[in-house]
Scaffold this active site. Sequence first.
Site, mmCIF file in Angstrom:
data_model
loop_
_atom_site.group_PDB
_atom_site.id
_atom_site.type_symbol
_atom_site.label_atom_id
_atom_site.label_comp_id
_atom_site.label_asym_id
_atom_site.label_seq_id
_atom_site.Cartn_x
_atom_site.Cartn_y
_atom_site.Cartn_z
ATOM 1 N N PHE A 60 4.631 2.577 8.664
ATOM 2 C CA PHE A 60 3.523 3.352 8.110
ATOM 3 C C PHE A 60 2.597 2.444 7.309
ATOM 4 O O PHE A 60 1.375 2.636 7.312
ATOM 5 C CB PHE A 60 4.051 4.489 7.248
ATOM 6 C CG PHE A 60 2.990 5.484 6.860
ATOM 7 C CD1 PHE A 60 2.398 6.283 7.815
ATOM 8 C CD2 PHE A 60 2.577 5.598 5.547
ATOM 9 C CE1 PHE A 60 1.403 7.193 7.462
ATOM 10 C CE2 PHE A 60 1.586 6.507 5.189
ATOM 11 C CZ PHE A 60 0.999 7.306 6.149
ATOM 12 N N TYR A 61 3.168 1.446 6.622
ATOM 13 C CA TYR A 61 2.340 0.468 5.916
ATOM 14 C C TYR A 61 1.342 -0.173 6.875
ATOM 15 O O TYR A 61 0.133 -0.229 6.617
ATOM 16 C CB TYR A 61 3.225 -0.606 5.287
ATOM 17 C CG TYR A 61 2.474 -1.849 4.884
ATOM 18 C CD1 TYR A 61 1.590 -1.836 3.810
ATOM 19 C CD2 TYR A 61 2.630 -3.048 5.583
ATOM 20 C CE1 TYR A 61 0.887 -2.978 3.447
ATOM 21 C CE2 TYR A 61 1.941 -4.187 5.228
ATOM 22 C CZ TYR A 61 1.069 -4.148 4.158
ATOM 23 O OH TYR A 61 0.368 -5.279 3.803
#
Length: 333
Positions: A152-153
């Site tokens: 997700f980063y």
Amino acid sequence: MKTALVTGASGFVGYFTARALLDAGWRVVGIDSLSDYYDVTLKQRRQAMLLEHPHFQVVNDKIETPGTLLTLFEQNRPDIVIHLAAQAGVRHSIHMPRAYVEANLIGTFELLEAARTFPPEHLLLASSSSVYGANTKLPYAETDKVDAQMSFYAATKKATENLAHSYAHLYNLPTTMYRFFTVYGPWGRPDMAHFKFTRAILAGDPIDIYNHGQMQRDFTYVDDLVTSLLALAKAIPDPAHPVPGDSISPVAPFRVVNIGNDAPVNLLDFITAIENACEREAIKTYHDIQPGDVPATWADATLLHTLTGKRPATPLQEGIQHFVDWYRDYYKT
């Protein structure tokens, strides 16, 4: 005297960037939230050192706070903006995704809105090698398709690239996105591998080695990164004047640039360099690869060299020795 706005100015890369700008004769305005993602004392110490310089000032607030960046732009009218503030960490994003939406997406939106209203000469925003995700072609080139992020980063960093491109196109904002490749050095983040390994080795604790050591990273020493970044600040993108191998957009003053050594290092060789600097052998514990991790990163740094005449070049053993020396002095070990 020209003014630079540096977001995340009390962070690892932000501190060295702000310091280099001050040394080069810039006035620097910083903003940092001093978040507790890692030891706040480190951020406070970095900030205190910057505040010793008469041409540095800082606001301690979150970049996603509505109006904060707009006010900073209005009051200071920065000539360049170097956007480094972000919620970092691949694995942390699995457990705390909202923090990444707020800092990385909303925070970058606030920055772009402020830049649209008070345009700087050049807007430079941090991305990450993580955006290359599941790509298997190595080395990574800026012109590669990047649609398969594995954390997700990484997804939020790719999203900021897209957001920035749209603003560059709509408002003619000269914008450079720079993709960092595993930055290390003194005053680094405690969640990073070189920091964790050094701490464990000096304490006699075991270190965790993922994917059973079958990992490669393109490590970049922080001084090399900052030198490259300040040189890129002068390379303002112009679609009418591309350079060979350019990633520049056909519809906007926007480009993406890798900042990496163009020399991947095996994880076990990286650990050996830390062992040599510490003069101690690590106690090794092997594990499977972690969710969100990629087995290898490798930057094609050709475009960086074409634009700036520079390439990161600090040998790994030298950079690791600088870090270990700092660590032992700072923590009195």
